[in-house]
Design an enzyme around this catalytic site. Structure first.
Site, PDB file in Angstrom:
ATOM      1  N   TYR A 155      26.100   1.135  37.608  1.00 50.24           N
ATOM      2  CA  TYR A 155      25.293   0.988  36.540  1.00 50.24           C
ATOM      3  C   TYR A 155      23.908   1.738  36.457  1.00 50.24           C
ATOM      4  CZ  TYR A 155      28.426  -2.636  34.705  1.00 50.24           C
ATOM      5  OH  TYR A 155      29.754  -3.331  34.432  1.00 50.24           O
ATOM      6  N   HIS A 181      34.564  -3.578  42.113  1.00 51.01           N
ATOM      7  CA  HIS A 181      34.489  -3.069  40.575  1.00 51.01           C
ATOM      8  C   HIS A 181      36.020  -2.801  40.080  1.00 51.01           C
ATOM      9  CE1 HIS A 181      31.351  -1.219  37.764  1.00 51.01           C
ATOM     10  NE2 HIS A 181      32.374  -1.661  37.087  1.00 51.01           N
ATOM     11  N   LYS A 206      28.112  -5.255  41.952  1.00 48.00           N
ATOM     12  CA  LYS A 206      29.569  -4.795  41.976  1.00 48.00           C
ATOM     13  C   LYS A 206      29.402  -3.690  43.041  1.00 48.00           C
ATOM     14  CE  LYS A 206      30.658  -5.971  37.249  1.00 48.00           C
ATOM     15  NZ  LYS A 206      29.230  -5.806  36.748  1.00 48.00           N
ATOM     16  N   ASP A 211      24.579  -9.714  34.994  1.00 48.42           N
ATOM     17  CA  ASP A 211      25.631  -8.958  35.513  1.00 48.42           C
ATOM     18  C   ASP A 211      25.031  -7.536  35.396  1.00 48.42           C
ATOM     19  OD1 ASP A 211      28.475  -8.415  35.827  1.00 48.42           O
ATOM     20  OD2 ASP A 211      28.044  -6.871  34.540  1.00 48.42           O
TER      21      ASP A 211
END
Length: 295
Positions: free
Chosen positions: A50, A108, A75, A45
């Site tokens: 990120y 998200h 996401k 994931d």
């Protein structure tokens, strides 16, 4: 593969256990992905926000596990909501990951204050799934009302709802709503890590130091983290614990050789305080989290 495979509402199989890479730096991400895949994990994931999608892709390519055996999910960040921006952001994520087809694409945050853009993005990812570029689609941090609004607007239910969920914030009403709507609950911060890195009163709010959890760990000869992750799995959830430490990655996956009793499960369920550790999704907006994803 470690653990069960959950069937999503469109028939796609998703491993229940995955590696999360939130807050993992570039070098650490590559090594963590390779370590997890070598240890039997088959789901990773990540997210555009990120800033480590490229490293996730590198770790997958440098592993000995065929791409076809790995479930990859990323996401869409809020600053890219809206139809055209969503399609551009998807292409960018795929380029960074180095993939042709994504297994699961998630919105998200629900952004209820600008839900019109959320619906636009949802319609765009429905199109991506219909084109075969994404195998399944979902959303994160969505309350039951958000889910129903999305379904009413488009006729398509998310396959997954990834939410904060741990013993101190178990969200039983949301768990039930997900089940009723045929949506898999995926827990981020599944062992309560958000209470350690987000809240000032971490010691009081750390589920891993709770006496009920530590007593069950002693009873079963497991660590507190393994007890909590096993609880999640027995609830039927998907879990994505984050670590860059190979030993901890192995520990988090070593939860399929024991079972919690009904009494054990009830004891953990009783720990729910209804106290959120992370942000309240109803208040999250692109302006509140001003992250810009670079091409």
């Amino acid at each position: 593969m470690k653990g069960p495979v959950l069937e999503l509402n469109n028939g796609v199989g998703m491993p229940a256990l995955g590696l999360g890479v939130y807050r993992s730096g570039p070098e650490g991400t590559v090594a963590a992905v390779k370590a997890a895949l070598a240890d039997g994990y088959r789901m990773i994931d990540t997210a555009a926000a990120y800033m480590n999608e490229a490293e996730v892709g590198q770790g997958i390519r440098e592993s000995d596990v065929p791409r076809a055996d790995i479930f990859v999910q990323t996401k869409l960040w809020m600053s890219d909501y809206g139809r055209d921006r969503t399609l551009h952001a998807f292409d960018r994520s795929m380029r960074k990951l180095g993939l042709e087809v994504l297994d699961l694409y998630l919105l998200h945050w629900p952004v209820p204050k600008r839900f019109d853009l959320t619906v636009e993005s949802w319609q765009a990812v429905i199109g991506l799934m219909q084109e075969g570029r994404v195998r399944a689609i979902g959303i994160c941090n969505s309350a039951p009302d958000d889910l129903r609004r999305l379904i009413d607007a488009t006729g398509v239910a998310p396959a997954v709802n990834q939410v904060e969920l741990h013993p101190h914030f178990a969200q039983p009403a949301l768990q039930k709503a997900n089940r009723d709507l045929g949506i898999v609950t995926q827990a981020w911060s599944p062992i309560g890590g958000v209470n350690r890195y987000w809240r000032a009163d971490a010691a009081r709010n750390d589920p891993l130091s709770d006496q009920v959890i530590t007593a069950l760990a002693t009873k079963h000869g497991k660590t507190p983290a393994q007890i909590v992750l096993r609880w999640q799995i027995q609830l039927g959830h998907s879990v994505i614990p984050k670590s860059v430490n190979p030993g901890r990655i192995h520990e988090n996956g070593d939860i399929f050789d024991f079972a919690l009793s009904a009494e054990d499960m009830a004891a953990i369920n009783s720990l729910d305080r209804g106290e959120r550790g992370g942000p309240d999704p109803a208040e999250v907006t692109p302006e509140a989290f001003a992250i810009s994803i670079e091409d």
